[in-house]
Design a protein around this motif. Structure first.
Motif, short mmCIF file in Angstrom:
data_model
loop_
_atom_site.label_atom_id
_atom_site.label_comp_id
_atom_site.label_asym_id
_atom_site.label_seq_id
_atom_site.Cartn_x
_atom_site.Cartn_y
_atom_site.Cartn_z
N PHE A 62 32.89 36.16 40.10
CA PHE A 62 32.40 37.40 40.69
C PHE A 62 32.33 38.51 39.64
O PHE A 62 31.33 39.21 39.52
CB PHE A 62 33.31 37.81 41.85
N ALA A 63 33.39 38.65 38.86
CA ALA A 63 33.42 39.70 37.83
C ALA A 63 32.37 39.45 36.75
O ALA A 63 31.71 40.38 36.28
CB ALA A 63 34.81 39.79 37.21
N GLY A 64 32.20 38.21 36.36
CA GLY A 64 31.18 37.87 35.37
C GLY A 64 29.78 38.14 35.88
O GLY A 64 28.90 38.56 35.13
N ALA A 65 29.55 37.88 37.17
CA ALA A 65 28.24 38.16 37.76
C ALA A 65 27.97 39.66 37.78
O ALA A 65 26.84 40.10 37.50
CB ALA A 65 28.17 37.60 39.17
N LEU A 66 28.98 40.47 38.09
CA LEU A 66 28.79 41.92 38.06
C LEU A 66 28.50 42.42 36.65
O LEU A 66 27.67 43.30 36.45
CB LEU A 66 30.01 42.63 38.63
N ARG A 67 29.17 41.84 35.65
CA ARG A 67 28.89 42.22 34.26
C ARG A 67 27.49 41.82 33.86
O ARG A 67 26.80 42.55 33.13
CB ARG A 67 29.91 41.57 33.32
N ALA A 68 27.02 40.66 34.32
CA ALA A 68 25.67 40.21 33.99
C ALA A 68 24.63 41.12 34.62
O ALA A 68 23.63 41.47 33.98
CB ALA A 68 25.47 38.78 34.47
N VAL A 69 24.85 41.55 35.86
CA VAL A 69 23.92 42.48 36.51
C VAL A 69 23.92 43.82 35.79
O VAL A 69 22.86 44.41 35.55
CB VAL A 69 24.28 42.64 38.00
N ARG A 70 25.10 44.30 35.43
CA ARG A 70 25.18 45.58 34.72
C ARG A 70 24.49 45.51 33.37
O ARG A 70 23.77 46.42 32.97
CB ARG A 70 26.65 45.98 34.54
N SER A 71 24.66 44.40 32.66
CA SER A 71 24.02 44.26 31.36
C SER A 71 22.50 44.15 31.51
O SER A 71 21.75 44.64 30.68
CB SER A 71 24.61 43.07 30.64
N VAL A 81 27.50 31.04 46.12
CA VAL A 81 27.50 29.62 45.75
C VAL A 81 26.61 29.39 44.54
O VAL A 81 26.98 28.65 43.61
CB VAL A 81 27.05 28.76 46.96
N LEU A 82 25.44 30.02 44.50
CA LEU A 82 24.53 29.86 43.36
C LEU A 82 25.15 30.40 42.08
O LEU A 82 25.02 29.80 41.01
CB LEU A 82 23.20 30.54 43.64
N ILE A 83 25.82 31.54 42.18
CA ILE A 83 26.45 32.14 41.00
C ILE A 83 27.58 31.24 40.48
O ILE A 83 27.72 31.03 39.29
CB ILE A 83 26.96 33.56 41.33
N GLU A 84 28.38 30.71 41.39
CA GLU A 84 29.48 29.86 40.95
C GLU A 84 28.98 28.52 40.41
O GLU A 84 29.63 27.91 39.56
CB GLU A 84 30.47 29.66 42.09
N ASN A 85 27.84 28.05 40.90
CA ASN A 85 27.27 26.82 40.33
C ASN A 85 26.77 27.04 38.92
O ASN A 85 26.70 26.10 38.13
CB ASN A 85 26.14 26.29 41.21
N ARG A 86 26.39 28.25 38.59
CA ARG A 86 25.97 28.57 37.22
C ARG A 86 27.15 28.76 36.28
O ARG A 86 26.98 28.91 35.08
CB ARG A 86 25.12 29.84 37.20
N GLY A 87 28.36 28.81 36.83
CA GLY A 87 29.56 28.92 35.99
C GLY A 87 30.11 30.33 35.88
O GLY A 87 31.03 30.56 35.11
N LEU A 88 29.57 31.27 36.64
CA LEU A 88 30.07 32.64 36.60
C LEU A 88 30.99 32.89 37.78
O LEU A 88 30.81 32.33 38.85
CB LEU A 88 28.91 33.64 36.68
#
Length: 110
Positions: free
Chosen positions: A56-65, A47-54
């Motif tokens: 699931f795939a975008g969140a994984l890319r952000a963690v990887r980066s 829920v927190l990730i989706e509230n930031r506008g990301l």
């Protein structure tokens, strides 16, 4: 019937991306207090990730980066590609390479 502009919307499961919902479905196979806690934690994070506008795939890319850091390592010497000219004709003044034998006939004008 859905309109054409609704076809690219992500699939939701309990108001979160369906890939977070997979964690919920898998946790049903091993129902313990800590797996329920893990599912609740994953739901809150989703829920927190989706509230930031990301998504699931975008969140994984952000963690990887974040884990990879700001600099990209250079390629190793053995991984670098070199230029190859497959149509090279040996000219009369060229020396033969010690590592390989060039079996080409000299160029003749017609």
């Amino acid at each position: 019937m859905a309109h054409w502009y609704n076809t690219y919307k992500p699939v939701k499961f309990f108001n979160v991306d369906v890939r977070f919902g997979i964690i919920f479905v898998v946790s049903l196979l091993h129902l313990r207090l800590y797996t329920v806690g893990f599912v609740v934690l994953a739901y809150i994070v989703g829920v927190l990730i989706e509230n930031r506008g990301l998504g699931f795939a975008g969140a994984l890319r952000a963690v990887r980066s974040y884990l990879a850091g700001p600099q990209r390592p250079p390629k190793l010497v053995n991984k670098k590609r070199s230029k190859i000219d497959y149509q090279r004709v040996r000219l009369p003044g060229d020396r033969e390479d010690e590592n390989r034998v060039i079996a080409l006939q000299p160029f003749e004008k017609q």
